[in-house]
Design a protein around this motif. Structure first.
Motif, PDB file in Angstrom:
ATOM      1  N   LYS A  75     -12.279 -18.311   9.830  1.00 58.75           N
ATOM      2  CA  LYS A  75     -13.574 -18.071   9.213  1.00 58.75           C
ATOM      3  C   LYS A  75     -14.564 -19.194   9.531  1.00 58.75           C
ATOM      4  N   TYR A  76     -14.088 -20.403   9.367  1.00 60.57           N
ATOM      5  CA  TYR A  76     -14.998 -21.521   9.661  1.00 60.57           C
ATOM      6  C   TYR A  76     -14.258 -22.787  10.061  1.00 60.57           C
ATOM      7  N   MET A  77     -14.971 -23.689  10.701  1.00 60.94           N
ATOM      8  CA  MET A  77     -14.469 -25.036  10.957  1.00 60.94           C
ATOM      9  C   MET A  77     -15.466 -26.018  10.335  1.00 60.94           C
ATOM     10  N   ASP A  78     -14.915 -27.086   9.764  1.00 64.22           N
ATOM     11  CA  ASP A  78     -15.779 -28.069   9.112  1.00 64.22           C
ATOM     12  C   ASP A  78     -15.209 -29.455   9.392  1.00 64.22           C
ATOM     13  N   ALA A  79     -16.025 -30.337   9.893  1.00 62.18           N
ATOM     14  CA  ALA A  79     -15.560 -31.693  10.223  1.00 62.18           C
ATOM     15  C   ALA A  79     -15.128 -32.420   8.953  1.00 62.18           C
ATOM     16  N   THR A  80     -14.109 -33.269   9.081  1.00 65.77           N
ATOM     17  CA  THR A  80     -13.699 -34.068   7.916  1.00 65.77           C
ATOM     18  C   THR A  80     -14.560 -35.329   7.834  1.00 65.77           C
ATOM     19  N   LYS A  81     -14.603 -35.911   6.654  1.00 64.52           N
ATOM     20  CA  LYS A  81     -15.375 -37.147   6.476  1.00 64.52           C
ATOM     21  C   LYS A  81     -14.760 -38.291   7.297  1.00 64.52           C
ATOM     22  N   GLU A  82     -13.422 -38.286   7.370  1.00 60.05           N
ATOM     23  CA  GLU A  82     -12.731 -39.339   8.140  1.00 60.05           C
ATOM     24  C   GLU A  82     -13.114 -39.255   9.620  1.00 60.05           C
ATOM     25  N   ALA A  83     -13.136 -38.020  10.124  1.00 60.95           N
ATOM     26  CA  ALA A  83     -13.473 -37.840  11.547  1.00 60.95           C
ATOM     27  C   ALA A  83     -14.901 -38.324  11.806  1.00 60.95           C
TER      28      ALA A  83
END
Ligand code: NA7
Length: 537
Positions: A465-473
């Motif tokens: 459904k979706y991709m979302d970058a992590t804060k760590e990345a």
């Protein structure tokens, strides 16, 4: 209908310049339904907005165009570095071939967007009250979408004409026999000054920092020579992606002091004679890393340039003996007789670092020394809230409703210079923390565009459904961008690359300084390693 009050589409792209058009074309081929919202009245992005006198690209064709064979096969240019009118025609040709306009809503400015998790849709609002729902939001708004206006007193009092370069009237401004002021000496200021001087009574340039401008060496090119060369285009475009800045040339595998002074002189001279950015981007490989090496290049530039200016006062303002900053850490403009033009008695350059502008009056510009210079036309070539300004100004909010302008208040956080944590399925190109300002626009757009398209294809194929970058990345990417930049001479110079041109803007490297091949490799790895640095659902 593209102009529907409530539009529904797979993909909403913002911006119909090089980036937006490329994305639309590639995504259509994969079966995505795409629409573009464009604030301007035509295709072309920066070439739609920029119609100031002398507006011209300073990257040679065919490097500065799409690598798409269906587009280049029937297109030829009239000169090496085309002007805005010819670039606008190019976009008409692009439209004829790719049939873009039917899916573009012009005069449509985005003022808000937020991802709605329950419906897995972006909800995008426009200034005139329309809205769109889309699975994906792609921002192709460029790095110069927000103009920078100075805050001098009295700007509204001026009785002549005053225009920012990117708001220049489409019908032009008649400068024949008029006294013209140009404020700012970036690429834009240099172009306006040298072009208006052809007909104006006088041109006065207000310079805060000298532009270490390089000879353009403009040349007409014939249809025949271009046709003959076209069999090599696929190879040219392949090579383009293997160079640092996405050009036809690259830094040489030699350091400055590997050569003797005589060899060096010859090397520099050749680059000067070839023209364009060769003296910048095909220089010794330590040019942008080593102060002493850089000084050699500066001294050569200053020697060559000073020899072209007979007036000693102007010479010291335009090309001082001591470098104002390391060569190439601000963007050199490509000039055509800029120095000879300013050397003429009717034209002038005012050093506004020494005597800053304090006020615009009804008749002209007053500087700190009390001097009032009178003008008929004032051109503001004062630049942009570059790289981040456009995206911060669009009303974008993360899934929790926090504005991007808040997230980026103290600095910029993105992952791979294409995604932001909390903004699922939103991608941007030619923006913050990508190769952007250190690259040729079309090269950068194709490199990032291909990645975005591949990521979306993967989501579709794998039914994600979706991709979302992590804060760590994001944090790691920010460190990566900083660490690459810290090895160079860029942080030592106040430039828009570093956010230093806008009062109060955080000072940080806004661009990925590792070059296109390295950038591409790191982005590909993230995708190939199963969306590394992203959460997917
Ligand atoms: P730039 O490169 O940001 O140039 C803006 C110029 O305006 C630059 O010389 C600034 O001086 C000057 N400036 C900015 N604010 C002021 C004020 N308040 N007073 C006086 N002078 C000022 O913008 P361009 O439009 O020329 O080019 C943008 C990019 O587009 C270009 O690099 C290409 O990639 C295409 P400073 O240097 O900060 O001292």
């Amino acid at each position: 209908d593209t102009y529907a009050k409530n539009l529904e589409t797979d993909v909403l792209i913002v911006g119909a310049g090089f980036g937006g058009i490329y994305l639309m074309h590639k995504l259509r081929q994969l079966g995505f339904k795409c629409k573009i919202y464009e604030a301007g009245k035509e295709l072309g992005g920066i070439w739609h907005w920029n119609c100031y006198p002398g507006a011209r690209v300073d990257t040679q064709v065919p490097i500065y165009e799409y690598s798409l064979p269906e587009v280049w096969k029937d297109w030829t240019w009239s000169e090496r570095y085309p002007g805005f009118a010819e670039l606008r025609k190019y976009f008409e040709h692009v439209d004829n071939v790719l049939d873009i306009k039917k899916d573009v809503a012009f005069d449509t400015r985005v003022v808000g967007a937020q991802y709605d998790k329950p419906s897995s849709r972006w909800v995008i609002e426009t200034e005139d009250g329309r809205s769109a729902k889309a699975k994906y939001l792609l921002l192709a708004t460029g790095f110069a979408a927000k103009r920078h206006f100075p805050d001098w007193m009295g700007m509204d009092k001026f009785q002549g004409e005053i225009h920012h370069s990117s708001f220049w009237p489409d019908a032009g401004v008649d400068v024949k026999g008029k006294r013209v002021a140009v404020v700012g000496t970036g690429s834009t200021g240099v172009q306006i000054a040298q072009e208006t001087a052809k007909t104006a009574a006088s041109v006065t340039v207000f310079q805060r920092t000298p532009n270490l401008a390089l000879p353009m060496q403009q040349k007409p090119i014939t249809k025949e020579e271009q046709q003959q060369r076209k069999s090599k285009y696929p190879e040219i475009y392949k090579n383009r992606m293997t160079t640092f800045a996405g050009f036809q040339y690259d830094f040489v595998e030699k350091n400055t002091f590997d050569d003797s002074p005589e060899e060096r002189e010859k090397f520099y001279q050749e680059r000067f004679d070839n023209g364009g950015f060769e003296f910048w981007l095909a220089n010794y490989k330590d040019l942008l890393f080593d102060k002493e090496a850089n000084r050699q290049a500066y001294d050569f530039w200053a020697k060559k340039t000073r020899a072209r200016i007979s007036d000693p006062r102007k010479r010291d303002i335009l090309a001082p003996v001591e470098p104002p900053h390391a060569f190439g850490t601000k963007r050199p403009s490509l000039e055509q007789n800029y120095y000879e033009m300013l050397d003429k008695p009717e034209n002038d350059v005012v050093d506004i670092k020494k005597t800053p502008i304090v006020e615009v009056t009804e008749t002209g510009i007053k500087t700190e020394d009390g001097k009032l210079r009178e003008f008929d036309v004032i051109a503001l070539a004062t630049g942009f809230d570059s790289v981040t300004g456009g995206m911060k100004n669009m009303g974008l909010k993360d899934v929790d409703g926090v504005p991007l302008s808040e997230k980026w208040k103290m600095g910029t956080w993105s992952y791979l210079g294409m995604t932001c944590s909390g903004f699922p399925n939103m991608f941007f190109l030619y923006g913050a923390q990508g190769p952007t300002a250190f690259s040729n626009g079309p090269s950068c757009v194709e490199c990032q565009g291909d990645w975005i398209v591949d990521a979306m294809k993967k989501l579709k194929d794998e039914d994600i459904k979706y991709m979302d970058a992590t804060k760590e990345a994001e944090e790691q990417w920010r460190q990566r961008v900083t660490e690459l930049s810290d090895k160079t001479l860029f942080p030592g110079t106040s430039s828009w690359y570093m956010g230093a041109n806008i009062p109060g803007k955080p000072r940080e490297q806004l661009n990925f300084a590792g070059g296109i091949p390295l950038y591409e490799k790191e982005c590909r790895e993230a995708l190939d390693n199963g969306f590394e640095g992203f959460v997917t659902a």
